[in-house]
Design a protein around this motif. Structure first.
Motif, short mmCIF file in Angstrom:
data_model
loop_
_atom_site.label_atom_id
_atom_site.label_comp_id
_atom_site.label_asym_id
_atom_site.label_seq_id
_atom_site.Cartn_x
_atom_site.Cartn_y
_atom_site.Cartn_z
N GLY A 191 -2.25 -46.74 4.58
CA GLY A 191 -2.70 -47.16 3.26
C GLY A 191 -4.19 -47.38 3.15
O GLY A 191 -4.69 -47.88 2.15
N LYS A 192 -4.94 -46.99 4.18
CA LYS A 192 -6.39 -47.16 4.08
C LYS A 192 -7.12 -45.82 4.08
O LYS A 192 -6.54 -44.79 4.44
N GLY A 193 -8.36 -45.87 3.65
CA GLY A 193 -9.11 -44.65 3.46
C GLY A 193 -10.13 -44.39 4.56
O GLY A 193 -10.19 -45.11 5.57
N TRP A 194 -10.93 -43.34 4.35
CA TRP A 194 -11.91 -42.95 5.35
C TRP A 194 -13.16 -42.39 4.65
O TRP A 194 -13.04 -41.77 3.58
N LEU B 183 -22.51 -45.56 6.26
CA LEU B 183 -21.89 -45.73 4.95
C LEU B 183 -20.54 -46.42 5.05
O LEU B 183 -20.13 -47.12 4.12
N ARG B 184 -19.86 -46.25 6.17
CA ARG B 184 -18.60 -46.98 6.32
C ARG B 184 -18.82 -48.50 6.34
O ARG B 184 -17.94 -49.26 5.96
N THR B 185 -20.00 -48.90 6.79
CA THR B 185 -20.31 -50.34 6.81
C THR B 185 -20.33 -50.91 5.39
O THR B 185 -20.14 -52.11 5.19
N ASP C 210 -9.83 -50.39 3.29
CA ASP C 210 -8.49 -50.77 2.80
C ASP C 210 -8.45 -50.65 1.28
O ASP C 210 -7.48 -50.13 0.72
N ALA C 211 -9.50 -51.10 0.63
CA ALA C 211 -9.53 -51.06 -0.84
C ALA C 211 -9.66 -49.63 -1.36
O ALA C 211 -9.35 -49.35 -2.51
N LEU C 212 -10.13 -48.72 -0.52
CA LEU C 212 -10.31 -47.33 -0.95
C LEU C 212 -8.97 -46.60 -1.10
O LEU C 212 -8.85 -45.64 -1.87
N GLY C 213 -7.97 -47.08 -0.40
CA GLY C 213 -6.66 -46.41 -0.45
C GLY C 213 -6.66 -45.12 0.34
O GLY C 213 -7.70 -44.70 0.87
N ASP D 245 -13.74 -52.37 -7.02
CA ASP D 245 -14.80 -51.60 -6.38
C ASP D 245 -14.82 -51.83 -4.87
O ASP D 245 -15.10 -52.95 -4.42
N PRO D 246 -14.55 -50.80 -4.06
CA PRO D 246 -14.56 -51.00 -2.61
C PRO D 246 -15.97 -50.94 -2.00
O PRO D 246 -16.14 -51.29 -0.84
N LEU D 247 -16.94 -50.51 -2.78
CA LEU D 247 -18.30 -50.32 -2.23
C LEU D 247 -19.07 -51.61 -2.44
O LEU D 247 -19.57 -51.88 -3.53
N HIS D 248 -19.19 -52.43 -1.41
CA HIS D 248 -19.64 -53.80 -1.61
C HIS D 248 -21.12 -54.02 -1.36
O HIS D 248 -21.62 -55.12 -1.55
N THR D 249 -21.83 -52.99 -0.89
CA THR D 249 -23.27 -53.20 -0.74
C THR D 249 -24.00 -51.88 -0.92
O THR D 249 -23.37 -50.81 -1.06
N GLN D 250 -25.30 -51.97 -0.94
CA GLN D 250 -26.16 -50.82 -1.16
C GLN D 250 -26.80 -50.46 0.18
O GLN D 250 -27.19 -51.35 0.94
#
Lengths: 238, 238, 238, 238, 238, 238
Positions: free
Chosen positions: F55-58, F98-100, F105-108, F153-158
């Motif tokens: 259930g998680k993404g990459w 970018l994975r950082t 998990d939130a990406l699905g 939104d799974p992208l939590h930082t810039q």
């Protein structure tokens, strides 16, 4: 009784067809029953890097099987991007066996490549390849002698090979696929004109074999190889 | 005058030998003069991943050349670790051409692989391969019909191919190597039983060609393909 | 009606942007509608081994597609470890077509490599690549002439290419992806400045095509190539 | 006199060190004089695709040589991008020999991989690898028995191997590199606990060998293998 | 508390074993706790093509991991047909770090290859490899000086490396696998004899790290490297 | 004075062009002066085997350089048959960085692939790629949010990156090729929106660097990254 109705010490029908293709310096189709291998000898005026500048030659072999030479189609090695372990093992054996028969110094700076391509497989392709490759090599060397490129014959002995094995408890000569796929022991013999061994490779398929079985197999193989060598000489004499 | 003494519109001696090897569902040796290609058709009860579960079949081709099929030995592709661009281009052409002739839905979930292996090359190997592969494909499909695996014939047309080209200023049919290596224009034509085009590939070798030359080449090719198709039908009728 | 609302004989918007990148001796972004290919020409003072020491040059091409140039991401060939058959076929076509236009003896011992990289694909990438690569090649040769490295112009004709095909029963010029993916016949034409053929590659997609269709496609293609050649000359004249 | 001052029938100093590394289910450093091979047995709960769902297991081997295990550095196979023919031949031999000793049905759906990595080479690495791998395999199977994963012992015999050869005209046992590199005949023997043959591979290096020499070599090898098997049992008994 | 009960600034037991194998010009087994890496230095009288004829030398490194050096068996890179990205990254790092320490002009036209093979892995293999490779390089260069092949010492500084990281919120030195696999930040430091940086590679594993954490890690690493350098000098002084 | 006349702490002209190509879910051309990298984000509804069913993404990245992006043409990796060590190292860095920034998990169960292809290189391509890839990733994630495929939104930082280095003894920001090729120290920094480190990679080119130099480089890099992040936000706000 063998599936082919042969006696234990009986070879399959054996045929060498010379000049099967026109471009190569040596070209022989060898048939052991339904096993058919095209053996060509190509002479090139160069040697591999590790031999350069030493004035000596090289003999090497490559082996291949057409994808549908077998009962089920096998993947084309060129498409898979590599030669399998079995292929490499066989072509190393062919090259090694034939180099034993030739004086590389007397060959001069040239390479003879023996390409052994199985058109149809029915067991014993590697030993057929060796037996056919020797005839192709003989043709190629005869060409070099005839043209004056070589003054003396570097090919000092005759090489032939055969498989022997234990099938349903009995030692048999020249196994076809029906026997080979069920054999308890599988052995390949390569011999010279004097009945000495160039290579002996015996493998227990499942059940290890005793010394007495080994002796029986060696005796069968020796006799078979004498027959094959007679056939090689006969076709060259034509 | 052509090197082979042929008339401009004359094919080389053409021969299809069926059953050349015993394992494949279709097996044909095709000869255009000294060009000899072994074409086998292998039927397997599976399809490539992109077709799985759709109930339809696939026809594909692989092409190879024995290392010493040519005047100079060429390196074995399996040993080099990849098929060259020319090989890939030819086998894509063969597969594409034959897929045009067959109803893949009617074939059902099975793959027919056409292996075209050049035993001896003297120009025109790719068109010989297409012409021979069609006969092998016909044999394999006939086998499926005979066994009841297929109820209706999915192979709806006949496919043959030939090369044409401009040699010493004149359009000629079915070039052999002596012509091909010096041709100004080289064209391969693949046609169906109705004389329609399946593939046309024309390449200027050095000098671009005019529309009038194209028309002359197409006329030569059409006539040649009709002859080849007659030979295909004749061998199948035997 | 075509999906793009174009007339059957209408090209897409066509644009050549010179100097798109700064390092290459020739660098052109070619756009046929949404198809965008970056063509660079790199001049190097060496030739492949088979030409060494002959005083003549070489022109070759490489083709690539960025992974997401297409609607669905396609695997990166560098990561897969080999170029696919389609890639090899296209880059062989580009190189062959441009070699027809240049006198390799007059080029001297240098190689010009034409890299054609598809940034965005919408049908017709190989013909766009040829048309763009010729402009990049012209730029590179002009640079050699300007610097005095070459005294005479080895590039003796102009080369452009276009695709034509049968879409919903009608012959059309310069197919975009929406048409290309459904075309019954697909043909690529490469021509020189005199309207002669350098290459013609026509493929039946499913249904073989008649001679009359071939004639219609050739007529469309010839007219289209004249327009493209005019655009090539215009951008070079700027 | 042998370079190492050994008697013709004398093995080199032989040592098996168990638990040489900590992660593997079996891990043995085997030393025949200066030849040192690390053999690990890894148990995994899966089988290769061709065995899936049959409830039976698999035993396989991989062989490698550290680049500077030898007198001259040899290229790293991982960097070259493929395993050489010699490597493939050896690892096929190791796997085949050990599969003869184990009941794959009784092993259940698991794979045991024997990794044989040569840390230092001084002749006889393949036979050392087989002798060491059997001890590592025994350790791994004992672990499965101890944990209750297996109820009955699938490893039904003991396997050891040794090389014999003709050096300066005399048959000798367990050749080191100084002998091996000059041997006239080189033979590898693999035997089970009952003194029966699992594999016999004899190669003439230059001069073919007679039956009498073969007999002498077999006798030497049989005695040597009995000693090695005693050493294997001793280290397992510790 | 660390899984190994070590203080945050405590190295694992550290051991350099010289002469671990006999063929290489330098050969060191380096152990950081259960991490064991065999580092050999091979001297060859040739340089890569890009350096030929310039009178200068080259130092390069290759890294490998035995398949069962790890808790789970990892596929053999030679069998997979390529080195993975992690391997290439590590061997590039080792080579780059050691080249910083040596005057390649003073080395003359020879290549020193540092092979770093992990026999057993428990975290920190790349930093152990660098620390061990420097000792092997020192041994090899000392051999060249002793034999008179080199008149002056080209190796002008000492190189060692260590890993530091944040484990459960606390900066720690020399992480073992139990820590490494859960570390929030992972950093590898390579330093010279003067405490200057040759390489610094820090990676946030999940949570980015602040400047204050970086400073703490650098301090830990500097102290650790001083200890390792003392151990390197001690083993060379033996 | 820097070759580009910039102040030590001055970035090159920086530009992000959104929607540079039409097919990808995110598509950004990033330019740092003459360095131009096309970054696309492709969303696919599947994950690599090791993540299936969790259930998680990459998020992963691939990096490439067009052959003539550089001053001298470099061989095409697809044609050479493998990606080089530098390429693998860079694409591993981009993916890791970018994975950082994203909650997998939130990406699905979907994969986002960031393809970073260098159209023109003038130093700093890997840091430009990271800075551009983040914008493309932001676009792709915004698309998933807009379509309702993602609720949160799974992208939590810039994330942005820059290179710093010591050129002619002075720490400078954002090195171009003229500086990079002569720099004594080269460092790449990747930071998040809070100024924390995601990755720091510093390499001495020839001369090791002192702690004081490291501190100066970090300060330059931090300020540069703040500017780049402002530019990223500005282009996304358009």
């Amino acid at each position: 009784m063998r599936p082919s109705q042969r006696r234990p010490d009986q070879l399959r029908d054996l045929r060498f067809t010379r000049g099967f293709t026109k471009h190569a310096e040596g070209s022989v189709l060898v048939e052991f029953g339904d096993t058919r291998v095209l053996c060509t000898a190509s002479v090139e005026a160069r040697v591999p890097p590790f031999l350069r500048g030493q004035g000596k030659g090289w003999v090497t072999a490559e082996y291949g099987m057409l994808p549908r030479a077998t009962g089920e189609r096998s993947p084309r090695e060129a498409a898979r991007g590599k030669q399998g372990g079995r292929t490499l093992e066989i072509q190393r054996l062919i090259g090694r066996a034939l180099r034993t028969a030739i004086d590389l110094d007397a060959l001069g700076e040239r390479t003879i490549t023996l390409d052994c391509d199985v058109l149809q497989a029915d067991g014993g392709t590697r030993t057929a390849a060796i037996s056919g490759a020797w005839v192709a090599l003989r043709e190629a060397v005869d060409g070099l002698l005839a043209s004056g490129a070589l003054g003396a014959d570097p090919l000092h002995t005759q090489v032939a090979a055969v498989s022997v094995g234990v099938f349903e408890g009995e030692p048999v000569l020249d196994l076809d696929y029906a026997e080979d796929s069920k054999a308890e022991t599988d052995m390949n013999l390569v011999m010279d004109a004097d009945g000495r061994f160039i290579e002996i490779q015996g493998t227990a398929e499942g059940v290890p074999f005793a010394r007495s079985e080994l002796d029986a197999l060696l005796a069968l193989g020796e006799a078979g190889i004498r027959e094959i060598q007679a056939a090689q000489r006969a076709v060259l004499a034509d």
